[in-house]
Structures are given as structure tokens and as C-alpha cells.
Design a protein around this motif. Structure first.
Motif, PDB file in Angstrom:
ATOM      1  N   GLU A  32     -53.909  13.066  37.972  1.00  0.00           N
ATOM      2  CA  GLU A  32     -52.792  13.299  37.662  1.00  0.00           C
ATOM      3  C   GLU A  32     -52.317  11.922  36.520  1.00  0.00           C
ATOM      4  O   GLU A  32     -51.510  11.958  36.004  1.00  0.00           O
ATOM      5  N   ASP A  34     -51.653  10.721  32.900  1.00  0.00           N
ATOM      6  CA  ASP A  34     -51.512  11.687  31.801  1.00  0.00           C
ATOM      7  C   ASP A  34     -52.789  10.778  30.649  1.00  0.00           C
ATOM      8  O   ASP A  34     -53.060   9.224  30.370  1.00  0.00           O
ATOM      9  N   SER A  36     -52.726   9.803  27.708  1.00  0.00           N
ATOM     10  CA  SER A  36     -52.101   9.065  26.462  1.00  0.00           C
ATOM     11  C   SER A  36     -52.357   7.784  26.855  1.00  0.00           C
ATOM     12  O   SER A  36     -52.542   6.836  26.159  1.00  0.00           O
ATOM     13  N   ASP A  37     -52.249   8.068  28.543  1.00  0.00           N
ATOM     14  CA  ASP A  37     -52.537   6.194  29.398  1.00  0.00           C
ATOM     15  C   ASP A  37     -53.379   5.757  29.336  1.00  0.00           C
ATOM     16  O   ASP A  37     -53.378   4.730  28.993  1.00  0.00           O
ATOM     17  N   ARG A  99     -55.538  18.385  29.562  1.00  0.00           N
ATOM     18  CA  ARG A  99     -54.451  18.324  30.666  1.00  0.00           C
ATOM     19  C   ARG A  99     -54.304  19.932  31.364  1.00  0.00           C
ATOM     20  O   ARG A  99     -54.344  20.342  32.859  1.00  0.00           O
ATOM     21  N   GLN A 147     -49.379   3.804  29.761  1.00  0.00           N
ATOM     22  CA  GLN A 147     -49.023   4.004  27.408  1.00  0.00           C
ATOM     23  C   GLN A 147     -48.673   2.217  27.359  1.00  0.00           C
ATOM     24  O   GLN A 147     -48.784   2.089  26.608  1.00  0.00           O
TER      25      GLN A 147
END
Length: 176
Positions: A32, A34, A36-37, A99, A147
Motif C-alpha cells: 500500500e 506509495d 514516491s513516499d 504500482r 513524501q
């Protein structure tokens, strides 16, 4: 079910790992999160670098009821941190692929939660710049899992030889 995030930075097993960071990482679900985090910030001493193209994130999951495995390796790109560190994060070109793998694994989890497990690891290979680091040189590693979140210490002031699992700093291969 939560899945542990295992940060394997250089070599695992360093005694300078911050226990509260391990707890934070254990609570993170790689299915779960992301991409980019997630970012890793390295504070490296003079004489040490990261071998080009060696910074990677690996997501692996298995579904035991069907004997399925999904494994993907994603490039981490480097950028300068505001504090002089080098920040590694999933390259924009790999977001879609990561993803898609996460979506596949989430589907497994929905159908067979107890049979699905996974792990996320970050790997970076150290190398010597010039004469390499001094024997008493230390490395600090910080991580971000949101992020807009702050970096938190994962490994604090660990000897280079301990983090890299070397007998001595002279054993470090030169950067290419």
C-alpha cells in the motif's frame, strides 16, 4: 496483515540500528505504500561513495496457496539532500511498474490474505573514492516513509567497516 519493510543498506546486522526506526518500518505495508513516499538519505564520510547503478529497491511477495511469486527490482535515483546527504528514491521511470506489481499483490491479499506475504528491501553497494574512508569513519542512514514526512534515523554514526561488513575499510572496492 502488515508486511515488514526490511531496509538492507549495504550489509545488514549493524548494531547502530535505531530500534524505533525498525518498529516504524515493520508497520509499513509494501503493498500500500506509495513508491514516491519511500526515500533513503545517506550521510557518507569522505572517501566513500555508492557504486553507480547499485541503488535498488526490491519488492517480493509469495502466495503459498498457489505457489506464486512476484519479484521486482526498481532503480533508485540519487539527488542531493538539503543537509548535505544524498537522497535515494524510486526513479520516476519505475513508478508505473512498481504500482502494477503492488496492485497484483493487493489482489492476492484480497483473495488469500493468510497465504500472502511480502517484503521490501533497499540495497546500495558502497565503494571507495580515492584512498577510501579512514578506519574511524562513520555512516548515518535516514529514511522517509511519507513524501511530506520527515526523515528519521535508521542507522546512526556506525563505523564504515561495520555497516559494510568489512574486516577493514581498505577492503572496499574502488568506485568506477
Amino acid at each position: 496483515m502488515k508486511y515488514p519493510l526490511i531496509a538492507l543498506l549495504f550489509a545488514a546486522g549493524c548494531s547502530n540500528v535505531v530500534p524505533s526506526a525498525v518498529a516504524r518500518l515493520y508497520a509499513l505495508s509494501p503493498m500500500e505504500a506509495d513508491p514516491s513516499d519511500i526515500a533513503v538519505a545517506l550521510d557518507l564520510p569522505d572517501g566513500i561513495g555508492v557504486r553507480p547503478q547499485s541503488a535498488k529497491l526490491t519488492l517480493t511477495a509469495t502466495r503459498t496457496d498457489t505457489d506464486q511469486t512476484s519479484a521486482g527490482t526498481y532503480i533508485l535515483s540519487a539527488s542531493p539532500g538539503s543537509d548535505g546527504s544524498t537522497v535515494y528514491a524510486v526513479a520516476d521511470s519505475d513508478f508505473e511498474r512498481l504500482r502494477a506489481q503492488q496492485s497484483l499483490i493487493r489482489g492476492w491479499k484480497e483473495v488469500a490474505d493468510d497465504a500472502t506475504s511480502g517484503s521490501l528491501s533497499v540495497g546500495l553497494e558502497g565503494c571507495a573514492i580515492g584512498a577510501g574512508p579512514t578506519p574511524d569513519a562513520v555512516i548515518s542512514i535516514n529514511m522517509r516513509t511519507a513524501q511530506d514526512g520527515a526523515f528519521f534515523p535508521l542507522i546512526r554514526n556506525a563505523l564504515v567497516t561495520e555497516v559494510l561488513d568489512l574486516a577493514d575499510a581498505d577492503a572496499l572496492k574502488p568506485c568506477d
